[in-house]
Design a protein around this motif. Structure first.
Motif, mmCIF file in Angstrom:
data_model
loop_
_atom_site.group_PDB
_atom_site.id
_atom_site.type_symbol
_atom_site.label_atom_id
_atom_site.label_comp_id
_atom_site.label_asym_id
_atom_site.label_seq_id
_atom_site.Cartn_x
_atom_site.Cartn_y
_atom_site.Cartn_z
ATOM 1 N N SER A 107 -7.333 -1.735 -0.741
ATOM 2 C CA SER A 107 -8.522 -2.092 0.095
ATOM 3 C C SER A 107 -8.177 -2.124 1.459
ATOM 4 O O SER A 107 -6.895 -2.134 1.939
ATOM 5 N N SER A 108 -9.142 -2.448 2.084
ATOM 6 C CA SER A 108 -9.015 -2.587 3.517
ATOM 7 C C SER A 108 -8.358 -3.933 4.005
ATOM 8 O O SER A 108 -7.694 -3.923 5.190
ATOM 9 N N TYR A 109 -7.912 -4.798 3.090
ATOM 10 C CA TYR A 109 -7.144 -6.036 3.297
ATOM 11 C C TYR A 109 -5.704 -5.500 3.644
ATOM 12 O O TYR A 109 -4.870 -6.304 4.239
ATOM 13 N N TRP A 110 -5.288 -4.620 3.223
ATOM 14 C CA TRP A 110 -3.899 -3.997 3.075
ATOM 15 C C TRP A 110 -3.326 -3.674 4.358
ATOM 16 O O TRP A 110 -3.688 -2.395 4.623
ATOM 17 N N LYS A 111 -2.802 -4.340 5.239
ATOM 18 C CA LYS A 111 -2.411 -3.835 6.605
ATOM 19 C C LYS A 111 -0.993 -4.408 7.173
ATOM 20 O O LYS A 111 -0.517 -4.355 8.181
ATOM 21 N N GLY A 112 -0.522 -5.326 6.306
ATOM 22 C CA GLY A 112 0.796 -6.017 6.842
ATOM 23 C C GLY A 112 1.766 -6.018 5.662
ATOM 24 O O GLY A 112 2.551 -7.343 5.696
ATOM 25 N N ILE A 113 2.255 -5.005 5.100
ATOM 26 C CA ILE A 113 3.297 -4.979 4.134
ATOM 27 C C ILE A 113 4.675 -4.674 4.901
ATOM 28 O O ILE A 113 4.844 -4.010 5.786
ATOM 29 N N LEU A 114 5.520 -5.585 4.431
ATOM 30 C CA LEU A 114 6.728 -5.558 4.738
ATOM 31 C C LEU A 114 7.767 -5.348 3.640
ATOM 32 O O LEU A 114 7.684 -5.905 2.635
ATOM 33 N N LEU A 115 8.930 -4.445 3.672
ATOM 34 C CA LEU A 115 9.862 -4.121 2.850
ATOM 35 C C LEU A 115 11.208 -4.477 3.384
ATOM 36 O O LEU A 115 11.795 -4.268 4.558
ATOM 37 N N ARG A 116 12.055 -5.363 2.570
ATOM 38 C CA ARG A 116 13.071 -6.039 2.707
ATOM 39 C C ARG A 116 14.229 -4.938 3.142
ATOM 40 O O ARG A 116 14.598 -4.270 2.312
ATOM 41 N N ASN A 138 7.272 10.437 6.264
ATOM 42 C CA ASN A 138 7.541 11.236 7.396
ATOM 43 C C ASN A 138 6.679 11.032 8.681
ATOM 44 O O ASN A 138 5.324 10.898 8.571
ATOM 45 N N LEU A 139 7.357 10.408 9.828
ATOM 46 C CA LEU A 139 6.370 9.531 10.726
ATOM 47 C C LEU A 139 5.711 10.436 11.727
ATOM 48 O O LEU A 139 4.787 9.843 12.403
ATOM 49 N N LYS A 140 5.650 11.601 11.321
ATOM 50 C CA LYS A 140 4.977 12.452 11.969
ATOM 51 C C LYS A 140 3.768 12.876 11.223
ATOM 52 O O LYS A 140 2.696 13.476 11.579
ATOM 53 N N GLN A 141 3.728 12.553 9.959
ATOM 54 C CA GLN A 141 2.611 12.762 9.070
ATOM 55 C C GLN A 141 1.896 11.467 8.826
ATOM 56 O O GLN A 141 2.036 10.153 8.956
ATOM 57 N N ASN A 142 0.273 11.762 8.801
ATOM 58 C CA ASN A 142 -0.463 10.550 8.725
ATOM 59 C C ASN A 142 -0.896 10.523 7.329
ATOM 60 O O ASN A 142 -1.540 9.450 6.973
ATOM 61 N N ASN A 143 -0.138 10.885 6.346
ATOM 62 C CA ASN A 143 -0.538 10.744 4.947
ATOM 63 C C ASN A 143 0.426 9.749 4.291
ATOM 64 O O ASN A 143 1.064 8.849 5.034
ATOM 65 N N GLY A 144 0.474 9.696 2.847
ATOM 66 C CA GLY A 144 0.931 8.496 2.286
ATOM 67 C C GLY A 144 2.579 8.303 2.414
ATOM 68 O O GLY A 144 3.256 9.025 2.739
ATOM 69 N N THR A 145 2.878 7.080 2.026
ATOM 70 C CA THR A 145 4.044 6.418 1.939
ATOM 71 C C THR A 145 4.485 6.704 0.332
ATOM 72 O O THR A 145 4.034 6.250 -0.367
ATOM 73 N N TYR A 146 5.824 7.254 0.176
ATOM 74 C CA TYR A 146 6.349 7.325 -0.968
ATOM 75 C C TYR A 146 7.225 6.281 -1.440
ATOM 76 O O TYR A 146 8.317 6.321 -0.782
ATOM 77 N N ILE A 161 4.630 4.097 -6.299
ATOM 78 C CA ILE A 161 3.413 4.016 -5.540
ATOM 79 C C ILE A 161 3.493 5.243 -4.641
ATOM 80 O O ILE A 161 4.223 5.754 -3.707
ATOM 81 N N ILE A 162 2.753 6.341 -5.263
ATOM 82 C CA ILE A 162 2.506 7.687 -4.649
ATOM 83 C C ILE A 162 1.084 7.930 -4.511
ATOM 84 O O ILE A 162 0.418 8.272 -5.256
ATOM 85 N N ASP A 163 0.460 8.007 -3.252
ATOM 86 C CA ASP A 163 -0.720 8.252 -2.767
ATOM 87 C C ASP A 163 -1.841 7.815 -3.832
ATOM 88 O O ASP A 163 -2.692 8.695 -4.136
ATOM 89 N N LEU A 215 5.346 -1.302 6.463
ATOM 90 C CA LEU A 215 4.969 -0.317 5.675
ATOM 91 C C LEU A 215 3.492 -0.084 6.079
ATOM 92 O O LEU A 215 2.800 0.735 5.309
ATOM 93 N N GLY A 216 2.980 -0.643 7.003
ATOM 94 C CA GLY A 216 1.477 -0.535 7.575
ATOM 95 C C GLY A 216 0.608 -0.806 6.340
ATOM 96 O O GLY A 216 0.853 -2.055 5.908
ATOM 97 N N ASP A 217 -0.189 -0.012 6.060
ATOM 98 C CA ASP A 217 -1.219 -0.333 4.849
ATOM 99 C C ASP A 217 -0.860 0.344 3.742
ATOM 100 O O ASP A 217 -1.579 0.369 2.610
ATOM 101 N N LEU A 218 0.191 0.983 3.470
ATOM 102 C CA LEU A 218 0.575 2.000 2.534
ATOM 103 C C LEU A 218 -0.468 2.972 1.841
ATOM 104 O O LEU A 218 -0.656 3.089 0.848
ATOM 105 N N GLY A 219 -1.196 3.470 2.865
ATOM 106 C CA GLY A 219 -2.160 4.305 2.429
ATOM 107 C C GLY A 219 -3.471 3.850 2.012
ATOM 108 O O GLY A 219 -4.334 4.528 1.543
#
Length: 269
Positions: free
Chosen positions: A258-267, A129-137, A157-159, A250-254
Motif C-alpha cells: 500500500s501507499s503506507y510502505w515508504k520507510g523500510i530498512l534492511l540491517r 539496479n539503482l538506475k532502474q525504477n522497477n522492483g527490488t529483488y 519478494i519479487i515485484d 529499501l524505499g517502498d519496495l515497489g
C-alpha cells in the motif's frame, strides 16, 4: 559489510555488446557463490521468452543462480549493432517476473556509471539496479517463526509475487500470497496512520515486520527488517544509522502492499 553499492562504469565510445558482456562479468564477480547456489551461465528453461519478455536479439551473455527457493537470471541481448539490453528475471512459488534493467548505446556521448545495490549473506539476498525504477529483488529469512521446526523459512519478494520458500510445518502454504505486517498498524498495513513523531525527545520509533497470510495468520518475525513511522521515508541504496546499527534503505519496495510502505530498512552486517 554484506550490503554495498557497486559501480560499473562504461566509457563513452564503448561498443554496446562489449559493455553488456563486461556487465555480466562484473556482476558475476560480485555475486558470491558461497551464498547463492547453482550459479552458472546460460538461459534456464524457466525464463519467459517472447516479444513481451525481451527483444529476441542475440544473447550476449547471462548469469543465473538461486537463493533459498527463488531463481534469478541476468541476461544481455543485442538489439542491434548500436544498442544492447540488460534484463533480470526471477521466479518463486507464485510465478515469474522480469524487468528491463537498462541499455547500452553506441551513441552515448559521455561516460555512464551504473550502480547496483547488492546484499548477500546467509539471511538474505538483495539486488537492485539503482538506475532502474522497477522492483527490488529481496529474499529474506523469517528467523522467529511460530513453529520451532520452521527455522529455514524465507520469504521471497519479487515485484509483488511474495511467497514463502517452503511449507510451514505441515501447512502447504508456499504458493499463497504472503503479506508483511508491522506492529505499528493493522492488517495489510505497515503503519498506524494516526501515529505522530515524538517531538518531546525527537526520536522516531521503529517497528518490527512480520510475515503472514490471510488464512493462516502471522507465521513469524523478520528481524533484519524494520520500518519507520508513516511520516518518514527512506531512499533505496542510502545507508542509515539507527541506535548504532547500520541499515540500508529499501524505499517502498515497489509499493507491493500500500501507499503506507515508504520507510523500510534492511540491517547491514
Amino acid at each position: 559489510m554484506s550490503v554495498d553499492v557497486y559501480s560499473y562504469t562504461v566509457a563513452k565510445g564503448t561498443e554496446p555488446n562489449v559493455a553488456a558482456q563486461n556487465c555480466i562479468s562484473f556482476l558475476n564477480a560480485r555475486i558470491d557463490s558461497a551464498i547463492v547456489t547453482n550459479k552458472a551461465s546460460g538461459i534456464p528453461s524457466w525464463v519467459v521468452t517472447g516479444q513481451d519478455a525481451y527483444d529476441n536479439g542475440t544473447i550476449l551473455g547471462s548469469l543465473n543462480f538461486s537463493f533459498n527457493g527463488t531463481d534469478f537470471c541476468i541476461a544481455a541481448f543485442e538489439e542491434s549493432v548500436t544498442r544492447t539490453w540488460m534484463y533480470i528475471y526471477a521466479q518463486n512459488e507464485r510465478g515469474k517476473v522480469w524487468d528491463r534493467m537498462h541499455s547500452f548505446s553506441k551513441d552515448d556521448s559521455y561516460d555512464i556509471i551504473y550502480n547496483f545495490l547488492i546484499g548477500q549473506n546467509q539471511d538474505y539476498f538483495l539486488f537492485h539496479n539503482l538506475k532502474q525504477n522497477n522492483g527490488t529483488y529481496l529474499v529474506i529469512r523469517i528467523d522467529t517463526t511460530t513453529s520451532s521446526s520452521d527455522t529455514d523459512t524465507f520469504v521471497s519478494i519479487i515485484d509483488g509475487l511474495i511467497s514463502y520458500n517452503k511449507s510451514f510445518d505441515v501447512e502447504n502454504i508456499t504458493n499463497t500470497q504472503v503479506y508483511l505486517l508491522s506492529n505499528a498498524g493493522g492488517t495489510e498495513q505497515l503503519y498506524d496512520s494516526n501515529f505522530k513523531q515524538n517531538y518531546y525527545n525527537n526520536k522516531i520509533p521503529v517497528y518490527n515486520i512480520y510475515a503472514f497470510t490471510k488464512t493462516q495468520g502471522i507465521r513469524g518475525k523478520i528481524s533484519n527488517l524494520i520500518t519507520l513511522t508513516n511520516s518518514i521515508g527512506t531512499e533505496i541504496g542510502t545507508f542509515y544509522s539507527v541506535n548504532g546499527i547500520v541499515y540500508v534503505g529499501l524505499g517502498d519496495l515497489g509499493k507491493i502492499i500500500s501507499s503506507y510502505w515508504k520507510g523500510i530498512l534492511l540491517r547491514v552486517y
